[in-house]
Each structure stands twice: as structure tokens, then as C-alpha cells.
Design a protein around this motif. Structure first.
Motif, PDB file in Angstrom:
ATOM      1  N   LYS A  29       2.014  -8.164   2.104  1.00 25.73           N
ATOM      2  CA  LYS A  29       2.046  -6.763   2.493  1.00 25.73           C
ATOM      3  C   LYS A  29       1.070  -6.528   3.630  1.00 25.73           C
ATOM      4  CE  LYS A  29       3.441  -4.839  -1.994  1.00 25.73           C
ATOM      5  NZ  LYS A  29       4.703  -4.248  -1.531  1.00 25.73           N
ATOM      6  N   THR A  30       1.428  -5.624   4.538  1.00 28.24           N
ATOM      7  CA  THR A  30       0.574  -5.265   5.657  1.00 28.24           C
ATOM      8  C   THR A  30       0.205  -3.796   5.556  1.00 28.24           C
ATOM      9  OG1 THR A  30       1.564  -6.918   7.130  1.00 28.24           O
ATOM     10  CG2 THR A  30       0.425  -5.071   8.172  1.00 28.24           C
ATOM     11  N   VAL A  31      -1.088  -3.510   5.581  1.00 27.60           N
ATOM     12  CA  VAL A  31      -1.569  -2.127   5.596  1.00 27.60           C
ATOM     13  C   VAL A  31      -1.678  -1.698   7.052  1.00 27.60           C
ATOM     14  CG1 VAL A  31      -3.417  -0.558   4.927  1.00 27.60           C
ATOM     15  CG2 VAL A  31      -2.827  -2.486   3.443  1.00 27.60           C
ATOM     16  N   VAL A  32      -0.916  -0.673   7.432  1.00 24.38           N
ATOM     17  CA  VAL A  32      -0.901  -0.193   8.813  1.00 24.38           C
ATOM     18  C   VAL A  32      -1.983   0.872   8.973  1.00 24.38           C
ATOM     19  CG1 VAL A  32       0.484   0.856  10.642  1.00 24.38           C
ATOM     20  CG2 VAL A  32       1.565  -0.666   8.961  1.00 24.38           C
ATOM     21  N   LEU A  33      -2.932   0.613   9.870  1.00 20.96           N
ATOM     22  CA  LEU A  33      -4.046   1.519  10.124  1.00 20.96           C
ATOM     23  C   LEU A  33      -4.081   1.878  11.603  1.00 20.96           C
ATOM     24  CD1 LEU A  33      -6.805  -0.391   8.118  1.00 20.96           C
ATOM     25  CD2 LEU A  33      -5.492   1.577   7.311  1.00 20.96           C
ATOM     26  N   LEU A  34      -4.551   3.096  11.901  1.00 21.92           N
ATOM     27  CA  LEU A  34      -4.748   3.527  13.274  1.00 21.92           C
ATOM     28  C   LEU A  34      -6.209   3.882  13.486  1.00 21.92           C
ATOM     29  CD1 LEU A  34      -1.661   5.821  14.054  1.00 21.92           C
ATOM     30  CD2 LEU A  34      -2.038   3.456  14.754  1.00 21.92           C
ATOM     31  N   GLN A  43      -1.847   4.684   7.559  1.00 19.97           N
ATOM     32  CA  GLN A  43      -0.502   5.121   7.899  1.00 19.97           C
ATOM     33  C   GLN A  43       0.505   4.798   6.797  1.00 19.97           C
ATOM     34  OE1 GLN A  43       0.322   6.846  10.945  1.00 19.97           O
ATOM     35  NE2 GLN A  43      -1.901   7.015  10.751  1.00 19.97           N
ATOM     36  N   ARG A  44       0.568   3.528   6.393  1.00 20.76           N
ATOM     37  CA  ARG A  44       1.528   3.136   5.382  1.00 20.76           C
ATOM     38  C   ARG A  44       1.272   1.684   4.978  1.00 20.76           C
ATOM     39  NH1 ARG A  44       6.622   4.198   6.252  1.00 20.76           N
ATOM     40  NH2 ARG A  44       7.392   2.383   5.105  1.00 20.76           N
ATOM     41  N   GLN A 142       4.012   5.293   2.264  1.00 19.71           N
ATOM     42  CA  GLN A 142       3.193   6.151   3.112  1.00 19.71           C
ATOM     43  C   GLN A 142       2.053   6.817   2.339  1.00 19.71           C
ATOM     44  OE1 GLN A 142       5.517   8.736   5.873  1.00 19.71           O
ATOM     45  NE2 GLN A 142       7.301   7.687   5.042  1.00 19.71           N
ATOM     46  N   GLY A 143       1.984   6.553   1.032  1.00 21.18           N
ATOM     47  CA  GLY A 143       0.915   7.118   0.226  1.00 21.18           C
ATOM     48  C   GLY A 143       1.129   8.565  -0.144  1.00 21.18           C
TER      49      GLY A 143
END
Length: 215
Positions: A29-34, A43-44, A142-143
């Protein structure tokens, strides 16, 4: 009894068994952060693509191995949908239970043994699946079922404007008022409200929607 991995077509429940189970699988799994530094925003969460190596051998039967591999090749064809939009079917890679739901995004097929007639009897397939989520699963990624927003009140804020910007629906202003004990919404914000931090009720929150209470 050894349980064999298989690919199940979600729409029709057709089962396509593999001949030999994979020797390894990676489910990441990849946690998408900005942002950077102290300004990191979630982000998701995305499921990474699943790539599986599959081996097929029909030498003992002296039959064409493509009779088996073509069933997987067919899953790359756009056969689901309507006249305006067709796409490959959604499949489930299952092995002692469902492991991954997605579409086949890439398939590499290599034939490594042939009969004297030229008929292939041994094949190696590298199959890449791209994750496909239901609407609810996408919201979870997306939480939206776990996170609530915070809103710092400014002088020109109005509850319906906050609801529109935070929730995408101006009519949800009542939820914000109830969740933050705002008893006079028509005169909001008052002088004492400027700079106040509001908790924005998550309208996707199952606990809230089932009557679990306010923030």
C-alpha cells in the motif's frame, strides 16, 4: 489438500484456476501525502499494482497450452459495459480467500517449450493487476470514514458557505451548527465566534449516520 490460486471474474463468477501456485506475492500500500516538512497533508491510501508470475505446462498431455492461457489473455479485452464505454472485466485474484480486486493492466506471455509440430506446451505469464475500488472503498481510502475537518471561523464566514466549501453541500449547515452547539445560526458568526475552531461533521461517518452522536 493443496488449495490452488485462481482468478475469478467478478461479474460472472467464472473461475480460472492456475496450474501452479505462485512462489511469492507482494501486497503493498502507498500512502499519498502532499506538502513538505511540517505541512504534510494526507490524501489517500492506494493499493499498489499486484504482479503475479504464473506457470503453465501441458507437455504430458501433449496439448496446446494456449487453451489454458488464452482464458487469462481474454481478460484484457474490453467486454464489459455498454456501446458508449466498454472496459476489461474486474477480477479477483484469490488464494485461500480474496487477495486483490482489479483489472489486468499488463500481461506478458512467453512460450518456452514446443512440440515438433510447433504447438506450444509450456508458458510463463507475468500478470499485472491494477486495483479497482467500490465507491465506499474509495471513500475509506481517502479517510472519509475516519477523519473530521477543522475550520477556523473568519469574520465573513456563514454556515452555509462553510458547509459548501468543507462538505460540498450548502444544505449541510445544520449538521455543523448542531455539532458545534451553535444555537443562533442566523446571527453566526458573532464577535466571540471569530477565530473559533469548528469541527466539521463527516457526512460519510457511519457512526454519525447511524445515530452515534455529534462531535
Amino acid at each position: 489438500m493443496l488449495e490452488m490460486a485462481k482468478i475469478v471474474v467478478q461479474q460472472t463468477q467464472e473461475e480460472i484456476p492456475v496450474m501452479y501456485n505462485p512462489t511469492e506475492l507482494s501486497l503493498n500500500k502507498t500512502v499519498v501525502l502532499l506538502g513538505q516538512g511540517s505541512n504534510i497533508q494526507f490524501q489517500r491510501v492506494d493499493d499498489d499494482d499486484l504482479t503475479v508470475s504464473l506457470f503453465f505446462d501441458t507437455y504430458e498431455q501433449q496439448t496446446d497450452v494456449r487453451a489454458k492461457t488464452n482464458k487469462i489473455v481474454a481478460l484484457t479485452q474490453p467486454t464489459v459495459g455498454n456501446a458508449e464505454r466498454r472496459e476489461p472485466p474486474v477480477v479477483v485474484f484469490t488464494w485461500a480467500g480474496p487477495l486483490f480486486v482489479g483489472m489486468i493492466s499488463k500481461l506478458d506471455q512467453k512460450f518456452t517449450m514446443f512440440l515438433s509440430s510447433g504447438v506450444p506446451v509450456r508458458a510463463e505469464l507475468s500478470v499485472t493487476f491494477k486495483s479497482v475500488l467500490t465507491k465506499e472503498e474509495d471513500q475509506r481510502a481517502q479517510g472519509k470514514f475516519n477523519c473530521r475537518q477543522l475550520w477556523r471561523v473568519k469574520e465573513n464566514d456563514r454556515l452555509y458557505l462553510i458547509a459548501q466549501q468543507a462538505l460540498g453541500d450548502a444544505s449541510q449547515w445544520r449538521l455543523i451548527a448542531e455539532g458545534n452547539n451553535i444555537y443562533d445560526p442566523l446571527n453566526f458568526p458573532g464577535r466571540h465566534d471569530i477565530g473559533r475552531m469548528l469541527v466539521i461533521i463527516d457526512v460519510h461517518d457511519e457512526t454519525y449516520n447511524n445515530g452515534g452522536g455529534n462531535a
